[in-house]
Design a protein around this motif. Structure first.
Motif, PDB file in Angstrom:
ATOM      1  N   PHE A 111       0.816  -1.210   0.000  1.00 46.91           N
ATOM      2  CA  PHE A 111       0.000   0.000   0.000  1.00 46.91           C
ATOM      3  C   PHE A 111       0.855   1.269   0.000  1.00 46.91           C
ATOM      4  O   PHE A 111       0.358   2.350  -0.305  1.00 46.91           O
ATOM      5  CB  PHE A 111      -0.934   0.022   1.212  1.00 46.91           C
ATOM      6  N   THR A 112       2.135   1.126   0.334  1.00 38.52           N
ATOM      7  CA  THR A 112       2.990   2.305   0.478  1.00 38.52           C
ATOM      8  C   THR A 112       4.145   2.365  -0.514  1.00 38.52           C
ATOM      9  O   THR A 112       4.904   3.333  -0.505  1.00 38.52           O
ATOM     10  CB  THR A 112       3.572   2.366   1.899  1.00 38.52           C
ATOM     11  N   ASP A 113       4.284   1.348  -1.376  1.00 35.89           N
ATOM     12  CA  ASP A 113       5.463   1.321  -2.241  1.00 35.89           C
ATOM     13  C   ASP A 113       5.182   0.534  -3.524  1.00 35.89           C
ATOM     14  O   ASP A 113       4.507  -0.496  -3.496  1.00 35.89           O
ATOM     15  CB  ASP A 113       6.646   0.693  -1.500  1.00 35.89           C
ATOM     16  N   VAL A 114       5.698   1.049  -4.631  1.00 34.69           N
ATOM     17  CA  VAL A 114       5.725   0.313  -5.894  1.00 34.69           C
ATOM     18  C   VAL A 114       7.195   0.151  -6.260  1.00 34.69           C
ATOM     19  O   VAL A 114       7.875   1.136  -6.543  1.00 34.69           O
ATOM     20  CB  VAL A 114       4.977   1.066  -7.014  1.00 34.69           C
ATOM     21  N   PRO A 115       7.724  -1.075  -6.234  1.00 28.35           N
ATOM     22  CA  PRO A 115       9.164  -1.262  -6.448  1.00 28.35           C
ATOM     23  C   PRO A 115       9.631  -0.830  -7.829  1.00 28.35           C
ATOM     24  O   PRO A 115       8.859  -0.855  -8.796  1.00 28.35           O
ATOM     25  CB  PRO A 115       9.355  -2.773  -6.240  1.00 28.35           C
ATOM     26  N   ASN A 116      10.890  -0.431  -7.902  1.00 26.01           N
ATOM     27  CA  ASN A 116      11.451   0.058  -9.165  1.00 26.01           C
ATOM     28  C   ASN A 116      11.467  -1.008 -10.254  1.00 26.01           C
ATOM     29  O   ASN A 116      11.439  -0.688 -11.444  1.00 26.01           O
ATOM     30  CB  ASN A 116      12.877   0.583  -8.943  1.00 26.01           C
ATOM     31  N   ILE A 134      -3.420  -6.520 -11.413  1.00 23.96           N
ATOM     32  CA  ILE A 134      -2.967  -5.728 -10.278  1.00 23.96           C
ATOM     33  C   ILE A 134      -4.103  -5.590  -9.270  1.00 23.96           C
ATOM     34  O   ILE A 134      -5.168  -5.051  -9.580  1.00 23.96           O
ATOM     35  CB  ILE A 134      -2.489  -4.332 -10.726  1.00 23.96           C
ATOM     36  N   ALA A 135      -3.877  -6.088  -8.060  1.00 27.03           N
ATOM     37  CA  ALA A 135      -4.900  -6.059  -7.018  1.00 27.03           C
ATOM     38  C   ALA A 135      -5.020  -4.659  -6.411  1.00 27.03           C
ATOM     39  O   ALA A 135      -4.024  -4.004  -6.131  1.00 27.03           O
ATOM     40  CB  ALA A 135      -4.563  -7.068  -5.923  1.00 27.03           C
ATOM     41  N   HIS A 136      -6.240  -4.222  -6.235  1.00 33.68           N
ATOM     42  CA  HIS A 136      -6.624  -2.953  -5.595  1.00 33.68           C
ATOM     43  C   HIS A 136      -5.615  -1.800  -5.740  1.00 33.68           C
ATOM     44  O   HIS A 136      -5.075  -1.306  -4.737  1.00 33.68           O
ATOM     45  CB  HIS A 136      -6.954  -3.158  -4.113  1.00 33.68           C
ATOM     46  N   PRO A 137      -5.345  -1.335  -6.970  1.00 37.14           N
ATOM     47  CA  PRO A 137      -4.423  -0.206  -7.143  1.00 37.14           C
ATOM     48  C   PRO A 137      -4.936   1.076  -6.502  1.00 37.14           C
ATOM     49  O   PRO A 137      -4.143   1.968  -6.185  1.00 37.14           O
ATOM     50  CB  PRO A 137      -4.332  -0.068  -8.672  1.00 37.14           C
ATOM     51  N   GLU A 138      -6.257   1.164  -6.318  1.00 36.12           N
ATOM     52  CA  GLU A 138      -6.832   2.372  -5.718  1.00 36.12           C
ATOM     53  C   GLU A 138      -6.435   2.544  -4.255  1.00 36.12           C
ATOM     54  O   GLU A 138      -6.627   3.624  -3.671  1.00 36.12           O
ATOM     55  CB  GLU A 138      -8.367   2.340  -5.849  1.00 36.12           C
ATOM     56  N   ARG A 139      -5.874   1.498  -3.653  1.00 34.54           N
ATOM     57  CA  ARG A 139      -5.459   1.565  -2.251  1.00 34.54           C
ATOM     58  C   ARG A 139      -3.946   1.724  -2.107  1.00 34.54           C
ATOM     59  O   ARG A 139      -3.438   1.723  -0.979  1.00 34.54           O
ATOM     60  CB  ARG A 139      -5.935   0.305  -1.521  1.00 34.54           C
ATOM     61  N   CYS A 140      -3.257   1.860  -3.221  1.00 28.31           N
ATOM     62  CA  CYS A 140      -1.796   1.998  -3.213  1.00 28.31           C
ATOM     63  C   CYS A 140      -1.446   3.493  -3.276  1.00 28.31           C
ATOM     64  O   CYS A 140      -1.704   4.155  -4.292  1.00 28.31           O
ATOM     65  CB  CYS A 140      -1.206   1.252  -4.402  1.00 28.31           C
ATOM     66  N   LYS A 141      -0.860   4.021  -2.227  1.00 28.71           N
ATOM     67  CA  LYS A 141      -0.613   5.469  -2.121  1.00 28.71           C
ATOM     68  C   LYS A 141       0.225   6.030  -3.268  1.00 28.71           C
ATOM     69  O   LYS A 141      -0.102   7.099  -3.797  1.00 28.71           O
ATOM     70  CB  LYS A 141       0.029   5.786  -0.770  1.00 28.71           C
ATOM     71  N   PRO A 142       1.316   5.368  -3.694  1.00 29.74           N
ATOM     72  CA  PRO A 142       2.081   5.923  -4.816  1.00 29.74           C
ATOM     73  C   PRO A 142       1.275   6.020  -6.107  1.00 29.74           C
ATOM     74  O   PRO A 142       1.496   6.938  -6.904  1.00 29.74           O
ATOM     75  CB  PRO A 142       3.242   4.921  -4.970  1.00 29.74           C
ATOM     76  N   ILE A 143       0.320   5.109  -6.316  1.00 29.94           N
ATOM     77  CA  ILE A 143      -0.517   5.162  -7.513  1.00 29.94           C
ATOM     78  C   ILE A 143      -1.580   6.248  -7.386  1.00 29.94           C
ATOM     79  O   ILE A 143      -1.871   6.961  -8.358  1.00 29.94           O
ATOM     80  CB  ILE A 143      -1.155   3.785  -7.779  1.00 29.94           C
ATOM     81  N   ILE A 144      -2.155   6.403  -6.196  1.00 31.95           N
ATOM     82  CA  ILE A 144      -3.122   7.479  -5.981  1.00 31.95           C
ATOM     83  C   ILE A 144      -2.448   8.833  -6.205  1.00 31.95           C
ATOM     84  O   ILE A 144      -3.012   9.736  -6.819  1.00 31.95           O
ATOM     85  CB  ILE A 144      -3.717   7.408  -4.554  1.00 31.95           C
ATOM     86  N   LYS A 145      -1.225   8.961  -5.715  1.00 32.11           N
ATOM     87  CA  LYS A 145      -0.469  10.208  -5.866  1.00 32.11           C
ATOM     88  C   LYS A 145      -0.088  10.461  -7.317  1.00 32.11           C
ATOM     89  O   LYS A 145      -0.103  11.601  -7.799  1.00 32.11           O
ATOM     90  CB  LYS A 145       0.794  10.156  -4.995  1.00 32.11           C
ATOM     91  N   ASN A 146       0.225   9.381  -8.049  1.00 35.75           N
ATOM     92  CA  ASN A 146       0.648   9.508  -9.439  1.00 35.75           C
ATOM     93  C   ASN A 146      -0.006   8.405 -10.270  1.00 35.75           C
ATOM     94  O   ASN A 146       0.602   7.360 -10.514  1.00 35.75           O
ATOM     95  CB  ASN A 146       2.171   9.432  -9.544  1.00 35.75           C
ATOM     96  N   PRO A 147      -1.245   8.614 -10.722  1.00 34.55           N
ATOM     97  CA  PRO A 147      -1.956   7.583 -11.481  1.00 34.55           C
ATOM     98  C   PRO A 147      -1.263   7.182 -12.784  1.00 34.55           C
ATOM     99  O   PRO A 147      -1.597   6.147 -13.364  1.00 34.55           O
ATOM    100  CB  PRO A 147      -3.311   8.243 -11.772  1.00 34.55           C
ATOM    101  N   ASP A 148      -0.309   8.002 -13.231  1.00 33.92           N
ATOM    102  CA  ASP A 148       0.439   7.634 -14.437  1.00 33.92           C
ATOM    103  C   ASP A 148       1.183   6.313 -14.250  1.00 33.92           C
ATOM    104  O   ASP A 148       1.456   5.600 -15.234  1.00 33.92           O
ATOM    105  CB  ASP A 148       1.440   8.731 -14.813  1.00 33.92           C
ATOM    106  N   ARG A 149       1.512   5.976 -12.998  1.00 36.71           N
ATOM    107  CA  ARG A 149       2.174   4.688 -12.740  1.00 36.71           C
ATOM    108  C   ARG A 149       1.273   3.536 -13.172  1.00 36.71           C
ATOM    109  O   ARG A 149       1.728   2.570 -13.787  1.00 36.71           O
ATOM    110  CB  ARG A 149       2.511   4.537 -11.232  1.00 36.71           C
ATOM    111  N   LEU A 150      -0.015   3.652 -12.850  1.00 34.88           N
ATOM    112  CA  LEU A 150      -0.973   2.612 -13.254  1.00 34.88           C
ATOM    113  C   LEU A 150      -1.191   2.656 -14.758  1.00 34.88           C
ATOM    114  O   LEU A 150      -1.263   1.605 -15.410  1.00 34.88           O
ATOM    115  CB  LEU A 150      -2.296   2.797 -12.514  1.00 34.88           C
TER     116      LEU A 150
END
Length: 264
Positions: A111-116, A134-150
Motif C-alpha cells: 500500500f505504500t510502495d511500488v518497487p522500481n 494488479i490487485a486494488h491499485p486504488e489503495r496503493c498510495k504511490p498510484i493514488i499520488k501519481n496515477p500515471d504509474r498505473l
C-alpha cells in the motif's frame, strides 16, 4: 456473478479462522448472487507464505464444508501474490498459483510502495504467457499520488482489479471517487470483493456493481462482469485503451483556481 479475489480459506491467512466464520462468509457470497469464487490467500505478504500444496489442502477442506452445509457455490484455487523477484520462477515450479490455473496472475503491491523493478517483472511474466492482474491499485498510495504509474502498467498489458468496498464508499468517499475514475478511464477492468469476514470485511460485490451502473452506466457493469467470468474460464478479457487521469492534488488546484477567478 464471479469473485476472483477473496480470503475465504480457513486458518491460512487473515481470513476466517473457523468453519463457522467461513460458512457465514460463503452464505453472504451466495446472498450477493455469487456462484463462483477464486480463493486467493496472501502469498509472500508479511508472515503469510501459502504454497500451492497448502492451498490445495485447504481447498479440499472447504469443499467438504460446502458439501456438508449444501451451499450452492463453487470455490477455485488462486493466490494473491505480493510482488517479489521470485514470482516467475515460483509460478513455473508450482509453488505459486495463477487464478484457477489460468493465464491470469493476481499481483499485489504494498500500500505504500511500488518497487522500481515492477515493469521489468511484469514484462517477464507476460513473456512467460501470464497476464498480471494488479490487485486494488486504488489503495496503493504511490498510484493514488501519481496515477500515471498505473497508466504505464496497463498500457503495457496488465489489467487491474478494484475492490468492491472501495467503490461502495465503505472505505471513504475519496477512495470511491478514485475507483470510479480508474474504471471510467479504462485503468481498471474487474471488480472483486477482497472479502475477509462476514462482519468486518464483507462481500459487497452486488452493491459495488449497482454503484457502477448508477454512476457510470450499465455498459461498464456488463464489461466488468464479463471480465470476471473471462478470468475464471481463462478467456480473453475486454479492455479499451487506457486514458490518463488527474491526481486528486491536481484536481484540487484546478478547483481552487476556478474559484479564485470566479471572484472577478
Amino acid at each position: 456473478m464471479i469473485d476472483i479475489h477473496n480470503h475465504v480459506l480457513i486458518g491460512i491467512d487473515d481470513g476466517p479462522q473457523t468453519e463457522e466464520a467461513a460458512v457465514a462468509l460463503l452464505k453472504q457470497a451466495i446472498d450477493n448472487g455469487i456462484t463462483d469464487i477464486i480463493a486467493t490467500p496472501h502469498h509472500h505478504s508479511g508472515a503469510f507464505f501459502n504454497s500451492e500444496s497448502k492451498i490445495i489442502e485447504k481447498m479440499e477442506e472447504l469443499t467438504k464444508i460446502i458439501e456438508k452445509h449444501q451451499l450452492d457455490i463453487k470455490v477455485h484455487p488462486g493466490q494473491e501474490i505480493r510482488i517479489n523477484g521470485d514470482m516467475v520462477s515460483e509460478l513455473q515450479s508450482g509453488v505459486s498459483l495463477s487464478l484457477n490455473q489460468s493465464q491470469y496472475v493476481l499481483v499485489e503491491f504494498s500500500f505504500t510502495d511500488v518497487p522500481n523493478y515492477v515493469e521489468s517483472l511484469l514484462y517477464d511474466l507476460q513473456m512467460k504467457g501470464y497476464i498480471p492482474v494488479i490487485a486494488h491499485p486504488e489503495r496503493c498510495k504511490p498510484i493514488i499520488k501519481n496515477p500515471d504509474r498505473l497508466y504505464e502498467i496497463v498500457e503495457k498489458g496488465a489489467i487491474a482489479q478494484i475492490t468492491a468496498s472501495s467503490i461502495t464508499g465503505a472505505l471513504g468517499d475519496d477512495l470511491k471517487e478514485v475507483s470510479l475514475k480508474m474504471i471510467e478511464n479504462n485503468l481498471a477492468h474487474v471488480i472483486s470483493s477482497d472479502a475477509h469476514s462476514a462482519e468486518i470485511r464483507p462481500f459487497l460485490l452486488k452493491k459495488a456493481y449497482d454503484v457502477v451502473s448508477e454512476e457510470l452506466g450499465e455498459n461498464f457493469t456488463e464489461v466488468l462482469q464479463f471480465n470476471a467470468d473471462a478470468i475464471l474460464h481463462n478467456k480473453e478479457v475486454r479492455v479499451k485503451p487506457p486514458q490518463k487521469m488527474e491526481t486528486q492534488q491536481k484536481k484540487g488546484k484546478k478547483q481552487k483556481k476556478k474559484k479564485f477567478l470566479g471572484l472577478f
